[in-house]
Motif scaffolding. Sequence first.
Motif, short mmCIF file in Angstrom:
data_model
loop_
_atom_site.label_atom_id
_atom_site.label_comp_id
_atom_site.label_asym_id
_atom_site.label_seq_id
_atom_site.Cartn_x
_atom_site.Cartn_y
_atom_site.Cartn_z
N ASN A 1 0.41 -1.25 0.26
CA ASN A 1 -0.25 -0.02 -0.21
C ASN A 1 0.94 0.90 -0.24
O ASN A 1 0.40 2.41 -0.86
CB ASN A 1 -0.68 -0.03 1.71
CG ASN A 1 -1.92 -0.80 0.62
OD1 ASN A 1 -2.63 -1.67 0.01
ND2 ASN A 1 -2.88 -1.55 2.75
N TYR A 2 1.94 1.85 0.72
CA TYR A 2 3.01 2.92 0.88
C TYR A 2 2.94 2.27 -0.74
O TYR A 2 3.63 3.14 -0.93
CB TYR A 2 4.04 1.98 1.90
CG TYR A 2 4.72 3.05 2.10
CD1 TYR A 2 4.43 3.97 3.11
CD2 TYR A 2 5.68 2.90 0.73
CE1 TYR A 2 6.00 5.54 2.93
CE2 TYR A 2 6.95 3.75 1.27
CZ TYR A 2 6.96 4.79 2.22
OH TYR A 2 7.49 6.24 2.79
N GLN B 1 0.88 4.02 -2.59
CA GLN B 1 0.71 5.62 -2.72
C GLN B 1 2.10 6.50 -2.75
O GLN B 1 2.43 7.60 -3.35
CB GLN B 1 0.52 5.71 -1.07
CG GLN B 1 -0.68 5.28 -0.36
CD GLN B 1 -0.36 5.13 0.69
OE1 GLN B 1 0.45 5.81 1.66
NE2 GLN B 1 -1.83 4.30 1.08
N THR B 2 3.50 5.94 -2.74
CA THR B 2 4.43 6.97 -3.28
C THR B 2 5.48 5.96 -3.90
O THR B 2 6.62 6.88 -4.68
CB THR B 2 5.77 6.56 -1.34
OG1 THR B 2 5.69 5.53 -1.84
CG2 THR B 2 4.62 7.23 -0.48
#
Length: 821
Positions: A91-92, A95-96
């Motif tokens: 998920n990180y 997002q990034t």
Amino acid sequence: MKKYPFGQIEQKWQQYWEENKTFRAVEDPTVPPEKRRYVLDMFPYPSAAGLHVGHPEGYTATDIYSRYLRMNGYAVLHPMGFDSFGLPAENYAIQTGTHPRAKTEENIELFRKQIKSLGFSYDWDREISTHEPEYYKWTQWIFLKLFERGLAYVAEIPVWYCEAMGTVLANEEIVTTPDGPRSERGNHPVERKPLRQWMLKITEYADRLLEDLEKLDWPESIKAMQRNWIGRSEGANILFKVVGHDEHMEVFTTRPDTLFGATYMVLAPEHPLVNKITTADRRDSVEQYVEQARLKSDLERTDLAKDKNGVFTGAYAVNPVNDEEIPIWISDYILMSYGTGAIMAVPGHDERDFEFAELYSLKIVRVVARPEELGDLNPSEADKLPPMTEAFTGEGIGVNSGEFTGLPTPEFKERVTEWLEQKNLGRRAVNYKLRDWIFSRQRYWGEPVPLIECSHDDFVPVPYEELPVELPNVESYKPAGTGESPLVKVEEWVNVDCPDGSGRVGRRETNTMPQWAGSCWYYLRYLDPHNDHELASREKIDYWMPVDLYVGGAEHAVLHLLYARFWHKVLYDIGVVNTDEPFMRLVNQGMILGEDGQKMSKSMGNVINPDEIVREFGADSMRVYEMFMGPLRVEKPWSTDGLRGVHRFLDRVWRLNEREIVDAEPPADLTRLLHKTIKKVTEDTADLEFNTAIAQMMTFTNELFKQEKLHLRLWEPFVRLLSPYAPHLAEELWERLGNSSTVSLVPWPSYEEELTKDEIVEVVVQVNGKTRGKLQMPAGSPEQELIDRAMGLERVQHHIDGKTVVKTIAVPDKLVNIVAK
């Protein structure tokens, strides 16, 4: 007097242990099997938040125990690693745009540093991480073994799909909210959607997983949860013909003796028959109901407290024992995933069915009666009994059941099952609540499934010598949006030659494995983490396995333990491991709550950061405090005052060391206290009762503090006793005693049983059961002497005056009771 300089001491000894590899485990063949121990912690998922104070509780417990075993001459394997695949890193990455590996390895670095700061005696040479290709090569190897044995297959099944996360979620990852089912992580909406999934046939092992629980020294509550999850029940599968259709419905029941009381049928809304048998006039209401059911979790649907509701399909089935036509309903309390997704409803003898029948005015028939209910009535006269006002779910005598009327329940079950089998209308069956394990995730950050689809549903394994199948780099970590993983977009990785030599071009499987995969077998890789040729050498497996003590949180009670046991049994069946169970003894540490008595969470603002504790009070204070809070297995709230108290205790121990040390015979009472302390700490440490062991050490230091000088013969064994609990401090004190070796590997102190007994004991004196005095007597005084001294007490004389003593009872070292009338 200098304050206890924990900061310098702890750094110094952590460096010493690391440089000298003090805790390296070696397979020394001269150590007999009974002197080897494998002590294991459930390895952590390296989250970005780092370690919280709950982690070190279990780790400290196993560390104290491991250190205690080493000092008692055991070879100890005590490793640590990281369960490093998982959704948060992915998920990180979404997002990034950062590769999940980068974030995961940054988190591992943090975790490792925090764990090392607490002075745990792990053999760091054996560290593993499940996301490393050298590790997951063997996770893929195990998967291929499962595939070869027919234990891995593809199925299209309705699963929870989360659009926002782009992945399938397990039932356990779904929470019920007023807005419908949501993902536990992120609170996103989820829906039921049929998707192609890899499944593992854990149901093949259901009986063994159930029976072998008996061998294990595990908490009874955990065994009960596993038994319940497997949910074995014996009964019969019965066929009901659908009127006007060439279709049969098969139902499983544990009570075939109630078949004459089946007055309607209920199908799960997603049962394939629903669409075929629903009549035109009922179709709208049925379709509406099916849609509503799709949005509910299994837990919500089967909640006993919820109101039962359903819809009539317009169709009927024939009850095979009496040829009665009975209506077919659908209701969401029936799950497609349990049994056959259909039930025969017997409202007279099932509470849910009774409630449903009352609601929709369906027929209720009594077919089992209590003997006392029948009284003088013949079972064939049961229609004279008053109508039923509630379901009777127990066993009794068959009534209103044709030729079976009058039979007791066990005999009725047997006879009616035989009758059904003779008529080809049913058969004996065993049913399980356990479902096959959904082994697919539609995401990037997991182990690739090592198969190539050479034509539709024709899967060919990647050759063993080509493992690991590594994850390719992708431009985006977002799921494909079609329910598939981001890997489908990497054409050059997906499209490959079929490995069977047929010249066909195949497609790699793009589903990845769930996070459970790596944690199913990690305890085996610790045995031989650098072996390129096999999962672990058989010599090392034989040397260390099975795990003697496994410590972790009760939240892993069902799935992790069940899945690991399943894989281990498969590995046992193919001759890779030497036992059919991996973890012989299991202990669950109790949760540490916040100071407010609530579960720690960021939103509550009650999270305790271990780094701050170590900075302010030292690692030894944190270790000893977490063990002193209360029994290991119970839930307990954090208390900073309690932590300060423990820090003061260690500071006093440090200050004792500043006194003049004399090597002379210590006072006899202190020698006795030392032997009592060694005995208590020895027994309590062996039993993982660390809080009472610490309390005893505190008592001992309080007495030492009263002396002007420090007796070497009391101090030296005490430092050894302290070392598993406060290892940094103990190492420093040991060195200051002039020792050049580490205290961690010196022999554990011994005690003399005779010296653990008190010289003078207090004996309670009772008259007619009431305490009337106390005696101070030498330990082991004869019974007659106790009675004579008791009879001479003035208060006793007063209470027996004018009465006759009819009996005297003496319990040596404890009690005298005088019975007078």
